[in-house]
Design a protein around this motif. Structure first.
Motif, PDB file in Angstrom:
ATOM      1  N   VAL A 417       0.861  -1.187   0.000  1.00 24.41           N
ATOM      2  CA  VAL A 417       0.000   0.000   0.000  1.00 24.41           C
ATOM      3  C   VAL A 417       0.902   1.242   0.000  1.00 24.41           C
ATOM      4  CG1 VAL A 417      -1.792   1.292   1.205  1.00 24.41           C
ATOM      5  CG2 VAL A 417      -1.825  -1.222   1.231  1.00 24.41           C
ATOM      6  N   ILE A 418       0.690   2.144  -0.989  1.00 28.57           N
ATOM      7  CA  ILE A 418       1.501   3.351  -1.116  1.00 28.57           C
ATOM      8  C   ILE A 418       0.646   4.576  -0.810  1.00 28.57           C
ATOM      9  CG2 ILE A 418       3.078   4.630  -2.622  1.00 28.57           C
ATOM     10  CD1 ILE A 418       3.076   2.200  -4.503  1.00 28.57           C
ATOM     11  N   ARG A 419       1.151   5.440   0.052  1.00 32.67           N
ATOM     12  CA  ARG A 419       0.447   6.706   0.305  1.00 32.67           C
ATOM     13  C   ARG A 419       0.495   7.553  -0.960  1.00 32.67           C
ATOM     14  NH1 ARG A 419       2.471   9.754   5.504  1.00 32.67           N
ATOM     15  NH2 ARG A 419       0.744  11.095   4.805  1.00 32.67           N
ATOM     16  N   ALA A 420      -0.647   8.144  -1.305  1.00 35.57           N
ATOM     17  CA  ALA A 420      -0.712   8.899  -2.559  1.00 35.57           C
ATOM     18  C   ALA A 420      -1.753  10.009  -2.469  1.00 35.57           C
ATOM     19  CB  ALA A 420      -1.052   7.968  -3.722  1.00 35.57           C
ATOM     20  N   ASP A 421      -1.326  11.217  -2.818  1.00 35.10           N
ATOM     21  CA  ASP A 421      -2.256  12.346  -2.912  1.00 35.10           C
ATOM     22  C   ASP A 421      -2.603  12.663  -4.357  1.00 35.10           C
ATOM     23  OD1 ASP A 421      -2.278  13.179  -0.010  1.00 35.10           O
ATOM     24  OD2 ASP A 421      -0.126  13.325  -0.437  1.00 35.10           O
ATOM     25  N   VAL A 422      -1.723  12.248  -5.270  1.00 33.53           N
ATOM     26  CA  VAL A 422      -1.980  12.423  -6.695  1.00 33.53           C
ATOM     27  C   VAL A 422      -1.351  11.254  -7.438  1.00 33.53           C
ATOM     28  CG1 VAL A 422       0.090  13.867  -7.003  1.00 33.53           C
ATOM     29  CG2 VAL A 422      -1.767  14.003  -8.660  1.00 33.53           C
ATOM     30  N   CYS A 423      -2.016  10.818  -8.501  1.00 28.47           N
ATOM     31  CA  CYS A 423      -1.526   9.689  -9.287  1.00 28.47           C
ATOM     32  C   CYS A 423      -1.571  10.056 -10.765  1.00 28.47           C
ATOM     33  CB  CYS A 423      -2.389   8.445  -9.045  1.00 28.47           C
ATOM     34  SG  CYS A 423      -1.913   6.991 -10.030  1.00 28.47           S
ATOM     35  N   VAL A 424      -0.456   9.816 -11.446  1.00 30.57           N
ATOM     36  CA  VAL A 424      -0.377  10.036 -12.891  1.00 30.57           C
ATOM     37  C   VAL A 424      -0.272   8.677 -13.573  1.00 30.57           C
ATOM     38  CG1 VAL A 424       0.943  11.039 -14.780  1.00 30.57           C
ATOM     39  CG2 VAL A 424       0.721  12.279 -12.622  1.00 30.57           C
ATOM     40  N   VAL A 425      -1.137   8.446 -14.545  1.00 38.87           N
ATOM     41  CA  VAL A 425      -1.180   7.165 -15.252  1.00 38.87           C
ATOM     42  C   VAL A 425      -0.548   7.325 -16.638  1.00 38.87           C
ATOM     43  CG1 VAL A 425      -2.663   5.314 -16.105  1.00 38.87           C
ATOM     44  CG2 VAL A 425      -3.279   6.555 -14.010  1.00 38.87           C
ATOM     45  N   GLY A 426       0.510   6.570 -16.877  1.00 43.15           N
ATOM     46  CA  GLY A 426       1.186   6.593 -18.180  1.00 43.15           C
ATOM     47  C   GLY A 426       1.431   5.183 -18.664  1.00 43.15           C
ATOM     48  N   ILE A 427       0.363   4.484 -19.003  1.00 44.26           N
ATOM     49  CA  ILE A 427       0.461   3.056 -19.358  1.00 44.26           C
ATOM     50  C   ILE A 427       0.196   2.821 -20.839  1.00 44.26           C
ATOM     51  CG2 ILE A 427      -0.056   2.202 -17.042  1.00 44.26           C
ATOM     52  CD1 ILE A 427      -2.981   1.869 -17.895  1.00 44.26           C
ATOM     53  N   GLY A 428       0.416   3.842 -21.640  1.00 43.78           N
ATOM     54  CA  GLY A 428       0.232   3.684 -23.079  1.00 43.78           C
ATOM     55  C   GLY A 428      -0.985   4.422 -23.590  1.00 43.78           C
ATOM     56  N   ALA A 429      -1.229   4.267 -24.878  1.00 45.51           N
ATOM     57  CA  ALA A 429      -2.324   4.985 -25.539  1.00 45.51           C
ATOM     58  C   ALA A 429      -2.906   4.136 -26.655  1.00 45.51           C
ATOM     59  CB  ALA A 429      -1.817   6.316 -26.094  1.00 45.51           C
TER      60      ALA A 429
END
Length: 605
Positions: A417-429
């Protein structure tokens, strides 16, 4: 539209490999993070111009003091195929000697300001050492991308064995030249329901297509439509400098589009294409007929499909607003990046100085593994770890947990479990071509638009370019490929425009890309998919290396850090139609510890 790629005769090149100064990467990053002031001249004529004195100046200089003329060197100071940066008054000029003739040009690449003297001179053109743009030394014209502007060309004369250069102060200051363009002469264009050329998508491919048409003298109506709310902008900067404002990213000001009659419809979504009646329908019901159509819709970022995907503060970066919001939310807080490809790693690098913590989640064992290989990927991963980035490899996101609707934790399939306030998703297009499914235009099983070398689709008069297409790559035996690079989109946009005008141009550019992280730049040229070996010269730990990617006995791609201009040099070899053999590279690495690239002279370099 296949056929053999003709091999030009070998051309001698004499230039040393210049390893970059410590400050070079800083200068390049600075250039990539700021909008540069530009001037966009135009007098409505359709012919090109090369004499710098014809450039209109925003601040006109009266009289003869408009120009500077001085002796810059002795004729014997330069050998054939040599370049030198020379002083002219308070400015600088790139002086080139080729086949016994002197040429004087702007000394900086108009794209991001790279010093062209450190580039590669070959076949009558100079290639930028940073990003591979090519300029004709006789005219200054841009011949390969990225970028939009050409170089100013200055007058040269020889007197008493001295080389004199004459240049306008305006051109010396700007160091860029926009080609002359035609203006639109179609009446009541903005109220008409038909256009000669419709371009769907205002990225690099769409903009270059429109500009090329005007440069070639096309004076009928051009409509450029985009989902974005902004005029065309420098999209690669979004993930490299997330807090850059939209106005700093704009590729051309609104006055430019007005001057040349290129209409831009922002926030305009095409929902239907009727190729039989040559008509498109927009989401708001507006209908527009066309004579020629360019499809350059780009791609749409993939989203996470896990539990909690709807929580707030989870982003894919598609627009300047996305990037700006990520920076605001990450400042002093915990950021998680999902995906260790180029976009994800650029975002992670940028956030290290903004966020309290940065974590990267990736399914592969190492970042960039499929693209750059295990060894290079590990070296780059170590650089990130040295900058406080925490990696969670060979795992995926299983859940996004929220508190009061906003992201608080990222749960991995490994149970971490990772503490996170913001998440950016870059898994392709995926290609943004859903609106074409009922159009009759051929799409492949993945949704890409197949085109030939002239960027023509399966329907006459309909062209396609950019991230959403597959096309035959000449120097990889016409293999159908998708190459979602900024530089490639430029080249395809130009070829599409040329063929709208029946010029029978074919795409033959060598793919070239770059990334910048922690003040260090990585260059890459070629198409390395399917490589079976990587040969490395230099020091991976010091991040000063060149990596050759081979398939069988042939080099198919090259990557480097702190080894300029080797990637541009190899790109020139590949562009000339010559092959680089694996055994040649192996012998070089075995016998050379100095970084000397003179062995490439056997390739005409």
């Amino acid at each position: 539209m296949g056929g053999c790629f003709s091999k030009p005769k070998p051309v001698e090149l004499k230039i040393e490999v210049v390893l970059p100064e410590k400050e070079r990467a800083k200068e390049e990053l600075l250039a990539s993070a700021k909008g540069s002031p530009r001037a966009y001249p135009g007098n409505g004529t359709a012919r090109h111009f090369h004499a710098e004195e014809h450039m209109p100046a925003p601040h006109p200089y009266p009289g003869t003091q408009d120009y500077m003329e001085a002796a810059v060197c002795h004729i014997k100071d330069l050998e054939n195929s040599q370049m030198r940066e020379v002083e002219l008054g308070w400015g600088k000029v790139l002086l080139v000697k080729d086949n016994g003739e002197f040429h004087a040009l702007g000394h900086k690449c108009p794209h991001y300001g790279a010093p062209l003297v450190k580039g590669v001179l070959s076949r009558g053109r100079v290639r930028c050492p940073w990003h591979g743009a090519c300029f004709n030394i006789s005219t200054g014209d841009l011949e390969d991308f990225p970028g939009l502007d050409s170089l100013p060309k200055f007058q040269v004369k020889i007197e008493k064995e001295k080389v004199y250069v004459r240049a306008s102060k305006q051109a010396l200051q700007l160091q860029r030249r926009t080609k002359m363009m035609a203006k639109c002469i179609s009446p009541s264009a903005s109220h008409s329901c038909s256009t000669n050329v419709l371009i769907v998508g205002a990225g690099a491919a769409g903009l270059v297509c429109a500009e090329t048409l005007r440069q070639e003298g096309f004076s009928d109506r051009i409509v450029l439509c985009t989902l974005d709310r902004h005029l065309p902008y420098d999209r690669p900067k979004l993930s490299k400098s997330l807090d850059t404002q939209p106005e700093q990213l704009t590729l051309r000001p609104k006055e430019f589009f007005r001057a040349y009659g290129i209409e831009v419809l922002t926030e305009a979504q095409v929902v239907t294409v009727d190729v039989k009646n040559k008509k498109v329908v927009f989401k708001d019901g507006f209908k527009l007929e066309y004579s020629k159509l360019l499809l350059a819709p780009g791609s749409s970022p993939k989203a996470l499909s896990c539990k909690g995907k709807e929580v707030e503060n989870v982003f894919t970066i598609r627009t300047p607003e996305d990037a700006n919001r990520v920076v605001r939310l990450a400042r002093g807080r915990n950021a998680v990046v999902v995906g260790a490809g180029f976009l994800g790693m650029e975002v992670a690098a940028y956030l290290t100085e903004k966020a309290h913590s940065v974590s990267v989640v990736e399914l592969e064992e190492t970042p960039f593994r499929r693209f750059l290989g295990e060894r290079v990927g590990r070296a780059l991963m170590k650089m990130f770890e040295n900058n406080r980035v925490k990696f969670y490899m060979q795992t995926e996101v299983s859940e996004l947990r929220a508190q009061e609707g906003k992201l608080k934790e990222v749960v991995l399939k490994s149970s971490k479990v990772i503490r996170a306030d913001v998440c950016v998703v870059g898994i392709g297009a995926v290609p943004a071509t859903g609106f074409l499914k009922q159009s009759g235009i051929c799409l492949d099983s993945r949704g890409f638009i197949p085109v030939n070398k002239m960027m023509q689709t399966s329907v006459p008069g309909v062209f396609a370019a950019g991230d959403a297409v597959t096309f035959p790559l000449t120097w990889r035996n016409n293999r159908k490929v998708n190459i979602p690079h900024w530089q490639m989109a430029h080249a395809q946009g130009r070829v599409a425009a040329q063929n709208m005008l029946a010029q029978e141009a074919e795409i033959n550019t060598v793919p070239y890309l770059w990334t910048a992280m922690f003040g260090k730049s990585l260059r890459y040229a070629g198409y390395g998919e399917g490589f079976d070996d990587v040969i490395i010269q230099g020091d991976l730990e010091e991040l000063k290396f060149v990596a050759f990617y081979t398939k069988g006995d042939e080099v198919i791609a090259v990557a480097s850090m702190n080894y300029d201009p080797i990637v541009s040099r190899v790109a020139e070899v590949l562009a000339s139609g010559r092959a680089i053999r694996k055994r040649e590279v192996e012998l070089f690495v075995l016998h050379s510890k100095t970084g000397d690239m003179s062995w490439l002279k056997g390739k005409g370099f």
